[in-house]
Motif scaffolding. Structure first.
Motif, PDB file in Angstrom:
ATOM      1  N   ALA A 105       0.829  -1.211   0.000  1.00  0.00           N
ATOM      2  CA  ALA A 105       0.000   0.000   0.000  1.00  0.00           C
ATOM      3  C   ALA A 105       0.862   1.260   0.000  1.00  0.00           C
ATOM      4  O   ALA A 105       0.546   2.240  -0.672  1.00  0.00           O
ATOM      5  N   GLN A 106       1.964   1.222   0.743  1.00  0.00           N
ATOM      6  CA  GLN A 106       2.875   2.373   0.772  1.00  0.00           C
ATOM      7  C   GLN A 106       3.543   2.568  -0.592  1.00  0.00           C
ATOM      8  O   GLN A 106       3.680   3.695  -1.069  1.00  0.00           O
ATOM      9  N   LEU A 107       3.939   1.480  -1.217  1.00  0.00           N
ATOM     10  CA  LEU A 107       4.532   1.544  -2.555  1.00  0.00           C
ATOM     11  C   LEU A 107       3.509   2.067  -3.563  1.00  0.00           C
ATOM     12  O   LEU A 107       3.818   2.914  -4.407  1.00  0.00           O
ATOM     13  N   LEU A 108       2.290   1.592  -3.457  1.00  0.00           N
ATOM     14  CA  LEU A 108       1.218   2.031  -4.353  1.00  0.00           C
ATOM     15  C   LEU A 108       0.978   3.530  -4.209  1.00  0.00           C
ATOM     16  O   LEU A 108       0.801   4.238  -5.201  1.00  0.00           O
ATOM     17  N   GLN A 109       1.034   4.029  -2.986  1.00  0.00           N
ATOM     18  CA  GLN A 109       0.824   5.454  -2.746  1.00  0.00           C
ATOM     19  C   GLN A 109       1.940   6.283  -3.378  1.00  0.00           C
ATOM     20  O   GLN A 109       1.693   7.354  -3.921  1.00  0.00           O
ATOM     21  N   ARG A 110       3.160   5.792  -3.327  1.00  0.00           N
ATOM     22  CA  ARG A 110       4.297   6.523  -3.899  1.00  0.00           C
ATOM     23  C   ARG A 110       4.351   6.420  -5.415  1.00  0.00           C
ATOM     24  O   ARG A 110       4.718   7.370  -6.089  1.00  0.00           O
ATOM     25  N   GLU A 111       4.066   5.246  -5.965  1.00  0.00           N
ATOM     26  CA  GLU A 111       4.348   5.005  -7.377  1.00  0.00           C
ATOM     27  C   GLU A 111       3.115   4.785  -8.247  1.00  0.00           C
ATOM     28  O   GLU A 111       3.229   4.771  -9.461  1.00  0.00           O
TER      29      GLU A 111
END
Length: 136
Positions: A105-111
C-alpha cells in the motif's frame, strides 16, 4: 526522478485516456463505492515497458469496508477477477482498503497513478492535475 516519472505518467494519461475510461467503466459497476482506481506497475513507472498490453489496477475501498468484502473482491472468481481483458489489453484488478498500511500500500501510494477518484468521470486535464498534485 519525480519529474521524469511525472512527465511519463502525464504522457501516459494522455495517450491511454480511452483505455483508462474503459477500465473505469468496467470497474465502477462492480465496486460503485470505490474511493479511487489506481494504475501501478512497470507500465506506470517506465516508458520502456516490457509489455505495454499488460496492466495492473487497484480499486481503493473506503476505510469502513468489510474485510469479507475485500476478500470476496480479491478471489480468483470475483467479478473484478473476471475483468481480464479490455480490448487487446490484459488487466488485473484487485481491491485494497484506503487505510491499508502494508508495504504494498505504501509503494502504491508513492508510485501508483490514480486514473479515477469520486465525483464526475474525470477529463484528461483532471486526471493530469490529480497526478501532478500527488507527485508534488
Amino acid at each position: 526522478m519525480v519529474n521524469s516519472i511525472s512527465n511519463h505518467q502525464t504522457k501516459l494519461l494522455a495517450t491511454r485516456q480511452a483505455f483508462f475510461k474503459q477500465v473505469i467503466d468496467a470497474v465502477l459497476p462492480v465496486v460503485p463505492h470505490a474511493q479511487a482506481i489506481i494504475c501501478y506497475g512497470l507500465n506506470v513507472l517506465n516508458e520502456n515497458r516490457i509489455n505495454p498490453n499488460d496492466w495492473d489496477f487497484i480499486v481503493m475501498l473506503p476505510s469502513d469496508a468489510n474485510p469479507s468484502e475485500l476478500e470476496r473482491l480479491n478471489r480468483l472468481t470475483s467479478p473484478l477477477a473476471l475483468i481480464r481483458s479490455i480490448g487487446t489489453h490484459r488487466v488485473d484488478v484487485q481491491a485494497l482498503s484506503v487505510d491499508d498500511n502494508s508495504t504494498f500500500a505504501q509503494l502504491l501510494q508513492r508510485e501508483g497513478m490514480p486514473i479515477w477518484e469520486p465525483g464526475e468521470k474525470p477529463s484528461l486535464s483532471e486526471l493530469q492535475s490529480q497526478f501532478l498534485r500527488k507527485a508534488s
